[in-house]
Write an enzyme that holds these catalytic residues in place. Structure first.
Site, mmCIF file in Angstrom:
data_model
loop_
_atom_site.group_PDB
_atom_site.id
_atom_site.type_symbol
_atom_site.label_atom_id
_atom_site.label_comp_id
_atom_site.label_asym_id
_atom_site.label_seq_id
_atom_site.Cartn_x
_atom_site.Cartn_y
_atom_site.Cartn_z
ATOM 1 N N THR A 37 2.225 -4.358 4.475
ATOM 2 C CA THR A 37 2.258 -4.667 5.909
ATOM 3 C C THR A 37 1.868 -6.117 6.221
ATOM 4 O OG1 THR A 37 -0.001 -3.846 6.150
ATOM 5 C CG2 THR A 37 1.787 -2.309 6.630
ATOM 6 N N ASP A 38 1.101 -6.744 5.313
ATOM 7 C CA ASP A 38 0.554 -8.072 5.644
ATOM 8 C C ASP A 38 1.632 -9.098 5.985
ATOM 9 O OD1 ASP A 38 -1.805 -6.848 5.049
ATOM 10 O OD2 ASP A 38 -2.237 -8.015 3.246
ATOM 11 N N THR A 81 0.821 -1.211 0.000
ATOM 12 C CA THR A 81 0.000 0.000 0.000
ATOM 13 C C THR A 81 0.855 1.260 0.000
ATOM 14 O OG1 THR A 81 -1.728 -1.177 1.180
ATOM 15 C CG2 THR A 81 -1.810 1.207 1.311
ATOM 16 N N LYS A 138 1.966 -8.264 12.921
ATOM 17 C CA LYS A 138 0.829 -7.418 12.573
ATOM 18 C C LYS A 138 -0.360 -7.937 13.375
ATOM 19 C CE LYS A 138 -1.917 -5.607 8.783
ATOM 20 N NZ LYS A 138 -2.107 -5.385 7.357
HETATM 21 N N1 ASP Z 1 -2.253 -5.998 1.198
HETATM 22 C C1 ASP Z 1 -1.235 -5.014 1.412
HETATM 23 C C2 ASP Z 1 0.110 -5.693 1.408
HETATM 24 O O1 ASP Z 1 0.498 -6.288 2.380
HETATM 25 C C3 ASP Z 1 -1.482 -4.267 2.664
HETATM 26 C C4 ASP Z 1 -0.475 -3.200 2.997
HETATM 27 O O2 ASP Z 1 0.409 -2.833 2.256
HETATM 28 O O3 ASP Z 1 -0.586 -2.671 4.096
HETATM 29 O O4 ASP Z 1 0.771 -5.646 0.422
#
Ligand code: ASP
Length: 460
Positions: free
Chosen positions: A182-183, A106, A261
């Protein structure tokens, strides 16, 4: 404009035509759900045909069902260009040199109004164009390694990232920032903690929970904190830098092997587990919360070790699990299994013969705990002892995901089961700790007197 009704199909299309409005019209809408003012956004071609989507003044989008709309009036027309301006990053010889390696997520995304999806679109100039404060912090060079959402990060990308870090350290950077979804950021932080050892400079992973087109985006603040940490802090470890509290007061720096997370949408989603974070960071300083971190050095003696065995899996035990789950992994050539067991590290008896068979075939197996906090302690109950006798060793207080990447990394070096156990249980960078500090367990529950008292004192 070639496509006045971009993406819209009947019946929403008929509603737009009926009221004489089009995509990018700035409209006042009356509906059975109330009045709205906003800009009509293009519609995703794959989305349903019954909604008109408005971008409201506050930055959020709202979908209005065609049959709830009673009136629409065009007050203006604002075609948006979502391309962020590219700007050359300025150079200041007095500032540290930081390299940003982009992998996607993201933080590197913008909304694609054609498809309605958030797509990775990282470009160095775009980044400076959108967060110009970065130039006050450091001299930033950027490189897009990958452009993927983090569920697509895999050993190939982990290895590529570790090698890129090695190259940059040799070239003399003062710190590294890694932009990442973040995932699975914690998985990558953990594997980089094993693949990149004795780094002389900070390696700071950063992401955002909300994309930068949203008013509540955490992208800019997290990036500024990460760049500051990379450029100025003396913590030469792999860390995750993300929102600390729920508001934008400061960021936290979490050790790459002890972090998780913990919330699917909060910006303050990352938490150090069974321990406390390494430090707090704001725009002006890094404040250590502990002293046992590796310090920044001048030399360039980093060790990059990217051996990795991919045939490793996690089995999350659930009541009534049947042994064919384990058998299937063994029959498919898996070399290592991390079991996330119940309580102190347990599975049911029907699994025992399958575990014994796996052990006989040379599959390395260790036990982590589903409770997330705490240690696997398999001497306490008969079940634990029995499972250990079948060849499963307790992974101490290593987090399940950390045990998974460490087992892959370990099996990349040896298949000797005793040696695997030895390496797994020898901490490399805080993945196993001697004990859990009293303030390392943090699950706040509203309504409990102590927590309410704490919240009150905090708000003063
Ligand atoms: N789905 C995204 C990812 O992990 C979420 C994010 O970037 O926070 O790539």
């Amino acid at each position: 404009m070639t496509d006045t009704y971009k993406g819209y199909r009947d019946p929403a299309l008929a509603t737009l035509k009926n009221f004489g409005v089009r995509v990018w019209s700035d409209v006042e809408v009356e509906s059975t759900r109330g009045s709205f003012i906003g800009i009509i956004l293009p519609r995703s071609e794959t989305a349903d045909a019954s909604h008109v989507v408005l971008k409201l003044r506050n930055g959020y989008n709202v979908g209005l069902r065609h049959d709830t709309i009673t009136a629409m009036r065009e007050a203006g027309y604002k075609e948006a260009h979502y391309k962020i301006p590219e700007k050359q990053f300025p150079f200041d010889p007095g500032k540290p040199k930081v390299k940003l390696l982009g992998t996607g997520g993201t933080i590197a995304s913008r909304l694609d109004y054609r498809t309605g999806a958030v797509i990775p679109a990282f470009s160095p100039g775009e980044l400076y164009g959108s967060v110009p404060e970065l130039a006050d912090v450091c001299n930033l060079e950027t490189e897009k390694l990958y452009g993927v959402f983090s569920e697509n990060m895999a050993p190939e990308q982990w290895i590529g990232t570790a090698k890129a870090i090695g190259r940059e350290i040799e070239k003399g950077v003062d710190g590294i920032v890694i932009g990442h979804g973040t995932d699975t950021m914690a998985h990558t932080a953990a594997i980089l903690s094993f693949m990149v050892q004795d780094s002389p400079v900070p390696i700071v992973m950063v992401g955002s929970q909300r994309s930068s087109d949203r008013p509540s985006s955490d992208a800019a603040m997290n990036l500024i904190h990460a760049a500051f940490t990379a450029g100025y802090s003396d913590i030469a470890e792999v860390m995750i830098c993300m929102f600390g509290p729920t508001s934008d007061q400061y960021g936290l720096l979490h050790r790459g092997t002890r972090v998780r997370k913990m919330h699917s949408s909060y910006r303050s989603t990352f938490r150090t587990i069974s321990d406390i974070p390494i430090a707090m960071v704001d725009r002006k300083k890094v404040t250590p919360l502990r002293q046992d971190y590796k310090r920044r050095r001048k030399d360039r003696n980093v060790k990059i070790d990217t051996a990795f065995e991919e045939k490793v899996s996690i089995v999350y035990y659930y009541p009534n699990m049947s042994p064919d789950i384990i058998d299937a992994l063994v029959d498919n050539g898996y070399r290592g299994i991390v079991i996330a067991g119940t309580g102190l590290g347990h599975v049911n008896k029907p699994l025992y013969p399958a575990l014994a068979r796996a052990h006989k075939k040379g599959v390395a197996m260790c036990m982590a705990v589903q409770t997330i906090w705490g240690f696997a302690q398999m001497y306490v109950y008969e079940t634990g002892r029995e499972i250990m006798e079948l060849g499963v060793f307790p992974a101490s207080n290593m987090l399940t995901e950390v045990a998974y990447v460490k087992l892959g990394w370990t099996l990349g070096h040896t298949r000797d089961l005793a040696e695997v156990e030895r390496i797994m249980l020898t901490p490399i960078n805080g993945e196993i700790t001697e004990r859990e500090p009293h303030n390392g367990y943090l699950v706040l529950q509203g309504g409990i007197p102590e927590v309410e008292a704490f919240i009150k004192s905090y708000r003063k």
